[in-house]
Design an enzyme around this catalytic site. Structure first.
Site, mmCIF file in Angstrom:
data_model
loop_
_atom_site.group_PDB
_atom_site.id
_atom_site.type_symbol
_atom_site.label_atom_id
_atom_site.label_comp_id
_atom_site.label_asym_id
_atom_site.label_seq_id
_atom_site.Cartn_x
_atom_site.Cartn_y
_atom_site.Cartn_z
ATOM 1 N N HIS A 1 4.675 -14.809 -9.854
ATOM 2 C CA HIS A 1 4.589 -13.271 -10.437
ATOM 3 C C HIS A 1 5.612 -12.932 -11.552
ATOM 4 C CE1 HIS A 1 0.234 -12.812 -8.357
ATOM 5 N NE2 HIS A 1 0.967 -13.439 -6.644
ATOM 6 N N GLU B 1 5.379 -16.680 -4.744
ATOM 7 C CA GLU B 1 6.114 -15.252 -5.561
ATOM 8 C C GLU B 1 6.715 -15.219 -6.499
ATOM 9 O OE1 GLU B 1 5.480 -12.035 -4.417
ATOM 10 O OE2 GLU B 1 3.713 -12.844 -3.099
ATOM 11 N N PRO C 1 -7.284 12.731 -1.876
ATOM 12 C CA PRO C 1 -7.002 13.481 -0.926
ATOM 13 C C PRO C 1 -5.743 12.958 -0.649
ATOM 14 C CG PRO C 1 -8.587 11.261 -0.568
ATOM 15 C CD PRO C 1 -8.063 11.460 -2.014
ATOM 16 N N GLY D 1 -2.807 18.121 -2.529
ATOM 17 C CA GLY D 1 -2.028 19.514 -1.219
ATOM 18 C C GLY D 1 -3.753 20.642 -1.725
#
Length: 687
Positions: free
Chosen positions: A461, A458, A236, A239
């Site tokens: 990560h 965080e 989706p 274009g």
């Protein structure tokens, strides 16, 4: 604008309304010009008593209509003691002729008493008349039926989908007509091929179809035949519909545009009738182009899961479409374009050569294509001089053309919200964060313990991804809540066409770094790693059962690109047990690897988490200051460019599995995690 006259859907109703208005106006005009009303019965009786009345008619035993004598003007004016104000006013004119003036008493009460009163005053020449108001009676009979007919037409109009162009589908008698929008005789869209950027391969094939219709001799002289149909397939927002709009704007032939859902109707046989009418109109105006958007609405495979969720009316519509596209009759000069993002569910008879000869895959844009798309959507914006289109393209990996258009609009809105005169670079960066991560929630209530846990999660990560060679380069880490997440880390995937086992393992290890940091620091884990676990689980199952990257399972893929084995598994229970064991071993191995990396760099992990708690946002430069430069990075001259390289895999199978290309890591809150886990369990049970 088309020269064809547009039909006004309310014209019939206006004729009915005008007819009723004329009847009522005529009735009122006749009565008002010939009759004047008086209010009191005593006025008439007094006038009878003084011999001023020439003739009295009792109409329908309820109304008295009387005419004055010629000498009544002098009589009325001489009797000042009688109350004749309205009559005096009418007779005040010098040219007034009393004998031509008719008065009417609407309510005479009991007609027998009224006649008796006339007899007592010496007037016996009254006349009883029965009059029938045919206009009122006709209206009284027709008005209820007219209201019923109007209500019926209104309901049928709504049931048939309302009025609209292309075949007049508004009226109930035209419900089987095609509802396609026709671009013909100078009418076209405002989109041309110049407005379609980044789709060079697809445009080349589409332009060839348009050129054939404009100059067919160029191809027919060599014995070539133009493809009868072209199917635009892709995710989706890439274009597909925009290409069709460009064809409508460029082609000099009639262009019929409609959606697959336009054939769907509650009445039996309507869909097939609309298909027949559509092709009949196209044949009459051949050469012509028919564009059917979202064709999967009627083109789903027949006979699949027979008896479950079947729709005979949809299948009848599809059968008629197949017949019209390449049946016993000829469709010379009619080319069919269609678009869908679900080509895997389309019927095989629809996809065969002779119907859709070409399948044009419209993929997600790469770096160069995103640069061209930005060039189109940045034109209407008032930009700052510091805007670099190439930089914006590098910051938007995995964005479709529709996403880029939304990004440009969101950046303009952010700039206007801050009362700026131009759209600046920071506005685009904020728009990227807004679209990917969601809206910031700075006022969200988070306890200090939760905030510390999120910071270490965080930081885990960021640290693991920095220490691994094939992990995606880090861009930014934040612990500011966005959308449903309590923290987020942004990564820019490298430019890859294929992905190796080492790259997938490093990506899984970096994804598990958040939970490993919690375990290492606090000695316990939380529900905040739900999105991480979901991602690595999908990656592990894909490596094991789809891509054949597991030694124990071997070079076997159980991936079904056609989606035909929805309710069955293509392997035995023993194999399923082995797959589950290998997936668990794979995930636990990468988790222990993440724990080992963080244990070796625990002091740096703490520094990074403390900086996150202080500033709430850290960037690549902060990791360089703590961990140093990555030894496997390119030369320093190319460092900035390499760290911002971004794209997602162009491999079609990888595009079907977006979990293999993580670009943002989010941690859900406890409530959201619980709900998401419930949804996941329900979906697993359904499978």
């Amino acid at each position: 604008m088309s020269d064809e006259k547009r039909k006004n859907p309310l014209s019939v109703y206006w004729i009915y309304v005008a007819f009723v208005v004329v009847l009522v106006s005529t009735h009122l005009w006749v009565n008002s010009d010939t009759t004047s009303e008086i209010k009191y019965k005593e006025t008439l009786l007094e006038l009878v008593e003084v011999k001023g009345v020439k003739k009295v008619k009792i109409i329908n035993q309820s109304t008295a209509r009387f005419q004055l004598k010629e000498n009544s003007k002098k009589l009325i004016n001489s009797r000042k003691d009688l109350d004749f104000p309205k009559m005096r006013k009418l007779l005040a004119n010098k040219n007034a002729q009393p004998e031509k003036i008719v008065f009417e008493l609407e309510n005479i009460g009991n007609h027998a008493n009224f006649e008796k009163a006339l007899d007592e005053r010496g007037y016996h020449d009254y006349e009883n008349i029965i009059e029938t108001n045919w206009i009122a009676q006709i209206l009284g009979y027709l008005l209820p039926f007219g209201i019923i007919v109007l209500i019926w037409m209104f309901v049928m109009r709504r049931m048939s989908g309302g009025g609209g162009s292309g075949g007049g589908g508004g009226q109930i008698f035209n419900i089987g007509k095609s509802r396609a929008q026709v671009y013909d005789k100078g009418k076209s869209t405002n989109v041309t091929f110049k407005d379609v950027a980044g789709l060079e391969g697809a445009k080349e094939e589409i332009v060839e179809i348009v050129e054939f219709l404009k100059n067919p001799k160029k191809y027919t002289e060599l014995g070539a035949k133009i493809p009868k149909g072209a199917l635009l397939v892709g995710p989706p927002g890439t274009g597909k519909t925009l290409l069709a709009k460009a064809v409508a704007g460029e082609a000099k032939v009639p262009f019929f545009s409609l959606s697959g859902s336009d054939f769907v109707e509650m009445f039996v046989g309507v869909g097939a009738s609309r298909v027949r009418d559509l092709f009949r109109q196209a044949k009459e105006k051949a050469p012509a182009i028919i564009f059917i958007d979202e064709i999967d609405a009627i083109g789903r495979a027949r006979g699949k899961n027979n008896g479950f969720n079947t729709n005979d009316e949809r299948e009848n519509t599809l059968n008629q479409l197949l017949t019209e596209m390449d049946g016993f009759g000829t469709n010379s000069g009619v080319i069919i374009l269609a678009a869908t993002n679900r080509s895997d569910v389309l019927d095989s008879a629809l996809m065969r050569a002779g119907r859709f000869d070409r399948q044009i895959y419209v993929d997600m844009p790469d770096l160069n294509e995103r640069t061209a798309i930005f060039g189109v959507h940045l034109k209407p914006l008032k930009l700052s001089t510091e805007i670099d289109v190439a930089f914006l393209a590098k910051q938007t990996p995995g964005f479709s053309g529709a996403d880029i258009a939304n990004l440009c609009n969101e950046a303009a809105l952010i700039a206007a919200r801050h009362n700026k005169k131009q759209v600046e670079k920071q506005d685009f960066l904020d728009a990227v964060d807004r679209i990917i991560g969601g809206l910031e929630k700075k006022n969200k209530i988070i306890t200090p313990e939760e905030k510390k846990t999120i910071a270490y999660h965080e930081a885990g990560h960021a640290a693991v991804s920095w220490l691994l060679q094939y992990a995606h380069p880090l861009v930014k880490v934040t612990i500011v809540p966005r959308g449903q997440s309590l923290g987020a880390a942004w990564y820019l995937p490298d430019e890859r066409s294929i992905t190796t086992t080492e790259q997938l393992l490093d990506a899984m290890c970096a994804t598990l770094g958040g939970r490993a940091a919690e375990q290492l620091t606090f000695g316990k884990i939380s529900t905040g790693a739900l999105s991480d676990l979901e991602r690595v689980t999908k990656q592990a199952y894909a490596m094991t059962s789809i891509y054949g990257l597991n030694e124990r399972i071997g070079n076997i893929s159980f991936y079904d690109s056609q989606g035909r084995d929805t309710f069955t598994k293509p392997y035995s229970e023993d194999t399923a047990k082995v797959i589950d064991e290998e997936v668990s071993k794979l995930i636990e191995g990468q988790y222990q690897r993440a724990l080992g990396l963080l244990s070796e760099n625990s002091d740096k992990l703490s520094q990074l988490a403390d900086k996150l708690l202080t500033s709430e946002v850290i960037f690549k430069e902060d990791l360089e200051a703590i961990f140093g430069k990555r030894p496997w990075d390119p030369l320093e001259v190319l460092l900035d460019e390499a760290s911002t390289q971004d794209t997602q895999s162009n491999d079609e199978s990888v595009a079907a599995l977006p979990h293999l290309e993580p670009s943002i890591d989010t941690e859900l809150s406890t409530e959201d995690s619980t709900q998401a886990m419930t949804d996941q369990n329900e979906s697993t049970q359904n499978e």
